[in-house]
Enzyme design. Structure first.
Site, PDB file in Angstrom:
ATOM      1  N   LYS A  85       0.846  -1.196   0.000  1.00 47.50           N
ATOM      2  CA  LYS A  85       0.000   0.000   0.000  1.00 47.50           C
ATOM      3  C   LYS A  85       0.885   1.250   0.000  1.00 47.50           C
ATOM      4  CE  LYS A  85      -3.628   0.053   2.629  1.00 47.50           C
ATOM      5  NZ  LYS A  85      -4.443  -0.052   3.870  1.00 47.50           N
TER       6      LYS A  85
HETATM    7  C1  E4P Z   1      -7.503   1.214   4.101  1.00 49.58           C
HETATM    8  O1  E4P Z   1      -6.730   1.352   3.159  1.00 49.58           O
HETATM    9  C2  E4P Z   1      -7.484   2.157   5.209  1.00 49.58           C
HETATM   10  O2  E4P Z   1      -6.261   2.001   5.845  1.00 49.58           O
HETATM   11  C3  E4P Z   1      -8.554   1.992   6.227  1.00 49.58           C
HETATM   12  O3  E4P Z   1      -9.672   1.310   5.723  1.00 49.58           O
HETATM   13  C4  E4P Z   1      -8.928   3.306   6.852  1.00 49.58           C
HETATM   14  O4  E4P Z   1      -9.999   3.094   7.713  1.00 49.58           O
HETATM   15  P1  E4P Z   1     -10.381   4.124   8.892  1.00 49.58           P
HETATM   16  O5  E4P Z   1     -10.896   5.356   8.242  1.00 49.58           O
HETATM   17  O6  E4P Z   1     -11.438   3.399   9.650  1.00 49.58           O
HETATM   18  O7  E4P Z   1      -9.143   4.346   9.694  1.00 49.58           O
END
Ligand code: E4P
Length: 220
Positions: A85
């Site tokens: 990522k």
């Molecule tokens: C995914 O890529 C993100 O890291 C994650 O879903 C963010 O979620 P949050 O807004 O609940 O922290």
């Protein structure tokens, strides 16, 4: 479609992998930090908890492309088929381009806008993760952003997939799926809510009570 859990909780993944048709697990630095287990320990544990044929996602740190690329190589040394990522910043886009050339699959993350997401796909990201709830929380429209992004990818970067993220309610996830989103990642509490509706538990309890009253046994 692909269904992921957004967590680094190995025990929960083991439990839910038995129940859900999981494609894998996504994590982010905050999620890993909350578990306080280093990546070289927790990622192999998550991989084992998921069993074969599943995908793991972990995020790089750093604000420069070189550091992101170095982190991506470290993550691939831990889990050979991990999807890396990369936050879709200017430096992140540069990192995605380098990693594409190296054959390392990436996901463009921290996506708050459809054009931002498209850029990561054009740079070579395999997945793009719009943050549905965080967009809503800023006064935007998370589901509309997902729809716009899907349309943009279909027109201009058809090899990339939307992996919608940041959900606080099952309804947000449902709306994404109704909009045609092909992959989503759910935090544990949202995933649990989908299968723990109180009315369902009450209906099943009533079946059991009626059966027991009539036949005196619980099974058929
Ligand atoms: C995914 O890529 C993100 O890291 C994650 O879903 C963010 O979620 P949050 O807004 O609940 O922290």
């Amino acid at each position: 479609m692909e269904l992921y859990l957004d967590t680094s909780d190995v025990t929960a993944v083991k439990r839910l992998a038995r129940i859900f048709p999981l494609a894998g697990v996504t994590t982010n630095p905050s999620i890993i930090a909350s578990g306080k287990i280093p990546v070289d320990v927790v990622l192999p544990e998550l991989k084992e908890a998921l069993g074969g044929n599943s995908r793991l996602f972990a995020q790089v740190m750093g604000s420069h492309a070189e550091q992101m690329v170095a982190d991506a190589r470290k993550l691939r040394a831990i889990i050979s088929d991990i999807v890396v990522k990369i936050p879709v910043t200017a430096e992140g886009l540069a990192a995605i381009k380098i990693l594409k050339k190296e054959g390392i699959p990436t996901l463009g993350t921290a996506v708050y806008g459809a054009s931002q997401g498209l850029l990561s796909a054009l740079a070579g990201a395999e997945y793009v993760a719009p943050y549905v709830n965080r967009i809503d929380a800023q006064g935007g429209d998370g589901i509309q952003t997902v729809k716009d992004l899907q349309q943009l990818l279909k027109l201009h970067a058809p090899a990339a997939k939307v992996l919608a993220a940041s959900f606080k309610t099952p309804r947000q996830a449902l709306d994404c799926l109704l909009a045609g989103c092909e992959s989503i990642t759910l935090p544990l509490d949202v995933a649990e809510q989908i299968i723990t509706t109180p009315a369902v538990a009450a209906a099943v309890a009533k079946f059991e009570k009626d059966w027991l009253a009539a036949f005196g046994v619980q099974g058929l």
